[in-house]
Design an enzyme around this catalytic site. Structure first.
Site, PDB file in Angstrom:
ATOM      1  N   ARG A 121       0.812  -1.236   0.000  1.00  0.00           N
ATOM      2  CA  ARG A 121       0.000   0.000   0.000  1.00  0.00           C
ATOM      3  C   ARG A 121       0.841   1.279   0.000  1.00  0.00           C
ATOM      4  NH1 ARG A 121      -2.789  -3.070   3.582  1.00  0.00           N
ATOM      5  NH2 ARG A 121      -4.576  -4.092   2.611  1.00  0.00           N
ATOM      6  N   GLU A 185       8.662  19.889 -24.756  1.00  0.00           N
ATOM      7  CA  GLU A 185       8.022  20.138 -23.449  1.00  0.00           C
ATOM      8  C   GLU A 185       8.560  21.430 -22.831  1.00  0.00           C
ATOM      9  OE1 GLU A 185       5.542  18.559 -22.037  1.00  0.00           O
ATOM     10  OE2 GLU A 185       5.567  16.499 -22.791  1.00  0.00           O
ATOM     11  N   LYS A 227       6.812  23.563 -13.175  1.00  0.00           N
ATOM     12  CA  LYS A 227       6.029  22.351 -12.878  1.00  0.00           C
ATOM     13  C   LYS A 227       5.827  22.212 -11.371  1.00  0.00           C
ATOM     14  CE  LYS A 227       4.584  17.894 -13.807  1.00  0.00           C
ATOM     15  NZ  LYS A 227       4.551  16.744 -14.676  1.00  0.00           N
ATOM     16  N   GLU A 237      -4.706  17.750 -10.454  1.00  0.00           N
ATOM     17  CA  GLU A 237      -5.125  18.193 -11.787  1.00  0.00           C
ATOM     18  C   GLU A 237      -6.591  18.577 -11.852  1.00  0.00           C
ATOM     19  OE1 GLU A 237      -3.322  16.054 -14.981  1.00  0.00           O
ATOM     20  OE2 GLU A 237      -4.790  16.784 -16.413  1.00  0.00           O
ATOM     21  N   ARG A 241      -3.475  22.615 -13.057  1.00  0.00           N
ATOM     22  CA  ARG A 241      -2.510  21.701 -13.647  1.00  0.00           C
ATOM     23  C   ARG A 241      -2.853  21.386 -15.105  1.00  0.00           C
ATOM     24  NH1 ARG A 241       0.139  16.476 -10.416  1.00  0.00           N
ATOM     25  NH2 ARG A 241       1.458  15.799 -12.134  1.00  0.00           N
ATOM     26  N   ASN A 245      -1.243  20.949 -20.131  1.00  0.00           N
ATOM     27  CA  ASN A 245      -1.629  20.130 -21.288  1.00  0.00           C
ATOM     28  C   ASN A 245      -1.628  20.887 -22.602  1.00  0.00           C
ATOM     29  OD1 ASN A 245      -1.913  17.786 -19.876  1.00  0.00           O
ATOM     30  ND2 ASN A 245      -4.069  18.142 -19.397  1.00  0.00           N
ATOM     31  N   HIS A 248      -1.273  19.051 -25.826  1.00  0.00           N
ATOM     32  CA  HIS A 248      -1.451  17.626 -25.536  1.00  0.00           C
ATOM     33  C   HIS A 248      -2.784  17.062 -25.993  1.00  0.00           C
ATOM     34  CE1 HIS A 248       2.198  18.182 -23.329  1.00  0.00           C
ATOM     35  NE2 HIS A 248       2.227  16.939 -22.910  1.00  0.00           N
ATOM     36  N   HIS A 252      -2.048  13.935 -28.004  1.00  0.00           N
ATOM     37  CA  HIS A 252      -2.423  12.570 -27.606  1.00  0.00           C
ATOM     38  C   HIS A 252      -3.222  11.871 -28.699  1.00  0.00           C
ATOM     39  CE1 HIS A 252      -1.945  13.576 -23.061  1.00  0.00           C
ATOM     40  NE2 HIS A 252      -0.858  13.014 -23.548  1.00  0.00           N
ATOM     41  N   HIS A 265       6.707  11.453 -28.157  1.00  0.00           N
ATOM     42  CA  HIS A 265       5.706  12.242 -27.441  1.00  0.00           C
ATOM     43  C   HIS A 265       5.912  13.738 -27.720  1.00  0.00           C
ATOM     44  CE1 HIS A 265       3.000  13.572 -24.333  1.00  0.00           C
ATOM     45  NE2 HIS A 265       3.970  14.263 -23.769  1.00  0.00           N
TER      46      HIS A 265
HETATM   47  N1  LIG Z   1       4.205  10.807 -15.105  1.00  0.00           N
HETATM   48  C1  LIG Z   1       4.119  11.878 -15.847  1.00  0.00           C
HETATM   49  O1  LIG Z   1       3.744  12.958 -15.381  1.00  0.00           O
HETATM   50  C2  LIG Z   1       4.519  11.790 -17.290  1.00  0.00           C
HETATM   51  C3  LIG Z   1       4.644  12.956 -18.047  1.00  0.00           C
HETATM   52  C4  LIG Z   1       5.075  12.850 -19.372  1.00  0.00           C
HETATM   53  C5  LIG Z   1       5.361  11.593 -19.902  1.00  0.00           C
HETATM   54  N2  LIG Z   1       5.230  10.471 -19.136  1.00  0.00           N
HETATM   55  C6  LIG Z   1       5.563   9.141 -19.672  1.00  0.00           C
HETATM   56  O2  LIG Z   1       6.953   9.110 -19.969  1.00  0.00           O
HETATM   57  C7  LIG Z   1       7.192   8.129 -20.974  1.00  0.00           C
HETATM   58  C8  LIG Z   1       8.173   8.675 -21.986  1.00  0.00           C
HETATM   59  O3  LIG Z   1       9.372   8.974 -21.337  1.00  0.00           O
HETATM   60  P1  LIG Z   1      10.720   9.239 -22.126  1.00  0.00           P
HETATM   61  O4  LIG Z   1      10.464  10.167 -23.261  1.00  0.00           O
HETATM   62  O5  LIG Z   1      11.727   9.610 -21.124  1.00  0.00           O
HETATM   63  O6  LIG Z   1      11.029   7.844 -22.839  1.00  0.00           O
HETATM   64  P2  LIG Z   1      11.763   6.506 -22.348  1.00  0.00           P
HETATM   65  O7  LIG Z   1      11.712   6.362 -20.895  1.00  0.00           O
HETATM   66  O8  LIG Z   1      11.211   5.405 -23.178  1.00  0.00           O
HETATM   67  O9  LIG Z   1      13.268   6.769 -22.796  1.00  0.00           O
HETATM   68  C9  LIG Z   1      13.564   6.928 -24.166  1.00  0.00           C
HETATM   69  C10 LIG Z   1      14.757   6.066 -24.594  1.00  0.00           C
HETATM   70  O10 LIG Z   1      15.957   6.680 -24.170  1.00  0.00           O
HETATM   71  C11 LIG Z   1      16.793   5.738 -23.498  1.00  0.00           C
HETATM   72  N3  LIG Z   1      17.579   6.509 -22.530  1.00  0.00           N
HETATM   73  C12 LIG Z   1      17.146   7.028 -21.359  1.00  0.00           C
HETATM   74  N4  LIG Z   1      18.096   7.770 -20.798  1.00  0.00           N
HETATM   75  C13 LIG Z   1      19.181   7.712 -21.602  1.00  0.00           C
HETATM   76  C14 LIG Z   1      20.475   8.308 -21.566  1.00  0.00           C
HETATM   77  N5  LIG Z   1      20.828   9.145 -20.579  1.00  0.00           N
HETATM   78  N6  LIG Z   1      21.326   8.029 -22.580  1.00  0.00           N
HETATM   79  C15 LIG Z   1      20.945   7.242 -23.612  1.00  0.00           C
HETATM   80  N7  LIG Z   1      19.722   6.654 -23.705  1.00  0.00           N
HETATM   81  C16 LIG Z   1      18.855   6.905 -22.722  1.00  0.00           C
HETATM   82  C17 LIG Z   1      15.819   4.787 -22.900  1.00  0.00           C
HETATM   83  O11 LIG Z   1      16.440   3.575 -22.606  1.00  0.00           O
HETATM   84  C18 LIG Z   1      14.755   4.677 -23.989  1.00  0.00           C
HETATM   85  O12 LIG Z   1      15.130   3.761 -24.977  1.00  0.00           O
HETATM   86  C19 LIG Z   1       5.831   7.777 -21.556  1.00  0.00           C
HETATM   87  O13 LIG Z   1       5.466   6.511 -21.115  1.00  0.00           O
HETATM   88  C20 LIG Z   1       4.891   8.834 -20.978  1.00  0.00           C
HETATM   89  O14 LIG Z   1       3.585   8.347 -20.791  1.00  0.00           O
HETATM   90  C21 LIG Z   1       4.820  10.563 -17.849  1.00  0.00           C
HETATM   91 ZN   LIG Z   2       3.901  15.779 -22.297  1.00  0.00          ZN
END
Ligand SMILES: NC(=O)c1ccc[n+]([C@@H]2O[C@H](COP(=O)([O-])OP(=O)(O)OC[C@H]3O[C@@H](n4cnc5c(N)ncnc54)[C@H](O)[C@@H]3O)[C@@H](O)[C@H]2O)c1
Ligand SMILES: [Zn+2]
Length: 366
Positions: A121, A185, A227, A237, A241, A245, A248, A252, A265
């Site tokens: 939990r 972003e 942020k 949100e 918040r 978006n 977005h 999306h 993204h």
């Molecule tokens: N929680 C939230 O508020 C929130 C907000 C925006 C996005 N997200 C989520 O985040 C995800 C996307 O995240 P992302 O864009 O970081 O993609 P990701 O985590 O898939 O990373 C992208 C690629 O880069 C590689 N990588 C990471 N760090 C590296 C480094 N320092 N050097 C070389 N390679 C590296 C990873 O292994 C991966 O292949 C999505 O699932 C999205 O839904 C969440």
């Molecule tokens: Zn985003």
């Protein structure tokens, strides 16, 4: 090193930002009253590139950690990954104080955060983000979750980390396209809230990450500040918040219409920010010249992969099925000028359709 506080009562935490601070993660965590036992969760690629620094610093601080690796990319964001982490935790005899350390991009952060939200939990976790997108956005704010085959982020929870440690130097190994995904972003924060940040991103992003490390750090700090401030005032949100978006809503829809395969993204919200700005101009919410300035700055980040093969009604259908579209009423975050945006409710569907059609048409000409 800069410290930015996320103020959420007893869920408050600090975000630390500084070049080279990966080496200090152990000492930063030691200052928090966390257990000395933890599990670092990452991917083999990220561990291969930067793991040694992190693990050395944890060992030096006398923290005893195990390491667990996940597969690369979005396909790791599933309930079965979560279950495999639960099992590892049980084998590790984890208790309520065992700390998870998410070392990776947004995928690792989201899946580890969700595991921490639900195991026993709720156990503590820490974010050590390694992509620009995770550093400026996903590691802060406590939104966690995983995908189902029916859709992205359908299962999730709010669970705030105990700390966020951001070292911009890890971005030196990030592929350019992934880096740019975070730049979209960053410019988003500029458009909605801070003109100086908008111009900083626009003028300097081509020099990042290698050639202007101090401005890169400044950009990350400003994004995190915005942020953190918005999340502090509106954790769940409800209203404020939602301003985050910008770009977005359509972004999306583009991601799901292309099944998450064609666009990062950031690229999807790049298209989305341009269309939202065009919509604002059609609604006379923004002066034409200022709207163009936003569109051009977004387009300068990188050549956006064309979406001309998509059909407007396909995009519109996905827009309506977004989980945030309440009672089929469209709402958009629209820029009023650089540095200020507002939520526009009951946006006329016809105008949205026209904006998408015009945009797709302009893409065909390119
Ligand atoms: N929680 C939230 O508020 C929130 C907000 C925006 C996005 N997200 C989520 O985040 C995800 C996307 O995240 P992302 O864009 O970081 O993609 P990701 O985590 O898939 O990373 C992208 C690629 O880069 C590689 N990588 C990471 N760090 C590296 C480094 N320092 N050097 C070389 N390679 C590296 C990873 O292994 C991966 O292949 C999505 O699932 C999205 O839904 C969440
Ligand atoms: Zn985003």
């Amino acid at each position: 090193m800069k410290t930015i506080h996320v103020s959420l009562g007893d869920q408050s935490y600090d975000v630390q930002i500084g070049s080279g601070i990966l080496n200090m993660t152990g000492s930063i965590l030691r200052k928090l009253s966390l257990s000395k036992r933890g599990i670092v969760i990452s991917s083999s690629r990220i561990l291969g590139l930067h793991g040694e620094k992190l693990l050395n610093s944890l060992h030096k601080a006398n923290l005893s950690v195990e390491v667990m690796t996940l597969v690369e990319g979005e396909r790791a964001k599933t309930l079965s990954t979560v279950e495999s982490i639960y099992r590892k935790l049980v084998a590790f005899r984890a208790d309520r104080k065992t700390t998870l350390i998410a070392f990776g991009g947004g995928v690792v952060g989201d899946v580890v955060g969700f595991t921490a939200a639900t195991f026993l939990r709720g156990i503590p976790y820490v974010q050590v983000p390694t992509t620009l997108l995770a550093q400026v956005d996903s590691s802060i704010g406590g939104k966690t979750g995983v995908n189902l085959s029916e859709g992205k982020n359908l299962v999730g929870a709010f669970h705030q980390p105990k700390a966020v440690v951001i070292d911009p130097l890890v971005l030196l190994t990030l592929p350019r396209r992934e880096f740019n995904s975070g730049v979209y972003e960053a410019i988003k924060y500029g458009v909605i809230q801070n003109p100086a940040l908008f111009y900083l991103v626009d003028q300097k992003h081509t020099r990042f990450p290698e050639r202007d490390r101090s401005r890169l750090e400044e950009m990350i700090v400003e994004c995190v500040r915005i942020k953190a401030d918005i999340v502090s005032r509106d954790e769940r949100e409800s209203e404020l918040r939602m301003i985050l978006n910008f770009g977005h809503t359509i972004g999306h829809a583009l991601e799901s219409a292309t099944r998450y395969r064609k666009l990062t993204h950031g690229e999807a919200i790049g298209h989305g920010m341009i269309m939202a700005t065009q919509l604002a101009a059609k609604l006379n919410k923004i002066e034409a010249s200022e709207g163009l300035q936003i569109q051009e700055a977004v387009a300068r980040i990188s050549p956006l992969p064309s979406i001309h093969s998509l059909k407007w009604d396909q995009i519109f259908r996905h827009l309506l099925s977004d989980k945030k579209v309440l009672e089929r009423r469209l709402q958009f975050v629209l820029p009023l000028r650089i540095g200020h945006a507002e939520i526009h409710r009951n946006t006329p569907g016809e105008l949205v359709k026209q904006t998408i059609r015009d945009y797709l048409h302009s893409q065909q000409k390119d």
